[in-house]
Enzyme design. Structure first.
Site, mmCIF file in Angstrom:
data_model
loop_
_atom_site.group_PDB
_atom_site.id
_atom_site.type_symbol
_atom_site.label_atom_id
_atom_site.label_comp_id
_atom_site.label_asym_id
_atom_site.label_seq_id
_atom_site.Cartn_x
_atom_site.Cartn_y
_atom_site.Cartn_z
ATOM 1 N N HIS A 16 -2.481 -1.402 -4.836
ATOM 2 C CA HIS A 16 -3.939 -1.400 -4.960
ATOM 3 C C HIS A 16 -4.461 0.028 -4.876
ATOM 4 C CE1 HIS A 16 -4.536 -0.479 -0.709
ATOM 5 N NE2 HIS A 16 -3.611 -1.380 -0.432
ATOM 6 N N SER A 31 0.827 -1.215 0.000
ATOM 7 C CA SER A 31 0.000 0.000 0.000
ATOM 8 C C SER A 31 0.859 1.262 0.000
ATOM 9 C CB SER A 31 -0.954 -0.054 1.203
ATOM 10 O OG SER A 31 -1.928 0.950 1.114
#
Length: 255
Positions: free
Chosen positions: A128, A105
């Site tokens: 993501h 992340s």
């Protein structure tokens, strides 16, 4: 005895390695990056209000010549992670990052923010789209805000690594790799092949690379090269070998 018991309780051992004088500062980012909201005490966290003063002090400390960032994080607060990334990228001193275990992340831009980056062979990185926790107002302005925040991450990563914005977006919105989610899992070589990380390696490789980027080490290498050139010239002169001549001078001697 009380001190030894405290060390045993905190670190699981009675003797800890003695700190040695070094010009390399090790910055550790583990667990979840805590931002403006305090997380549960059960979570392993790294607080950005602890890291920012450290980075400010590093920049001003003349005894510190380089910084190694050890990463094993699941991500966390977006703005806190970007703040740490921007500070690392703006340091005037050489920086090297090492992803161990995972750099997921918001850990992706942090890993890419240094001058050079390594990832362990078995370490992973998950790319993501950003997510919001808590209540979300379902209006167009909310989605515009999310898109702007996402663009900040995409541009930062592409600017500080070899991956393009288009490819990073493709990895973000990939379907089929994550259960009930979109995104891409990159393991070791995958992160290097995509251009996010520079090289697969471990701690020794990261420290050696950092030393090579430090000013004193570069100056020492230059001096060593100059000394070798001088020694070669002296050996050639002793053997009667003349230095390289110009073409016109050489033709003149032959005549």
């Amino acid at each position: 005895m009380q001190e030894q018991l405290q060390i045993l309780k905190q670190l699981g051992q009675t003797n800890i390695p003695q700190q040695i004088n070094t010009d390399i500062h090790a910055l550790t980012i583990v667990g979840q990056i805590e931002g403006h909201r305090v997380l549960s005490p059960k979570n392993k966290t790294t607080k950005y209000e602890h890291l920012i003063p450290q980075l400010t002090a590093i920049e001003q400390n003349p005894n510190i010549k380089g910084v190694i960032v050890n990463l094993n994080t699941v991500g966390g607060d977006i703005e806190a992670g970007l703040a740490i990334s921007e500070m690392l990228a703006s340091l005037s001193k050489p920086t090297v990052s090492l992803v161990l275990g995972g750099g997921h992340s918001i850990g992706v831009p942090i890993a890419a923010s240094t001058d050079y980056s390594f990832i362990a062979e078995t370490a992973t990185m998950i790319v993501h789209p950003i997510r919001l926790t808590g209540k979300v107002i379902g209006v167009p302005q909310t989605y515009d805000y999310l898109d702007k925040m996402q663009e900040r991450i995409i541009k930062f990563v592409s600017k500080n690594s070899d991956i393009t914005e288009e490819r990073f977006k493709e990895l973000m919105f990939e379907t089929g790799e994550l259960v009930r989610d979109v995104g891409t899992v990159l393991i070791g070589d995958d992160a290097v092949n995509e251009g996010i990380i520079n090289e697969v390696g471990g701690l020794s490789q990261a420290i050696n690379k950092l030393k090579s980027l430090m000013p004193d080490e570069q100056q020492s290498n230059q001096q060593t090269n100059q000394q070798q050139m001088q020694n070669n010239n002296q050996q050639q002169q002793q053997m009667g070998i003349k230095p390289r001549q110009g073409v016109i001078e050489a033709l003149g001697e032959e005549e």
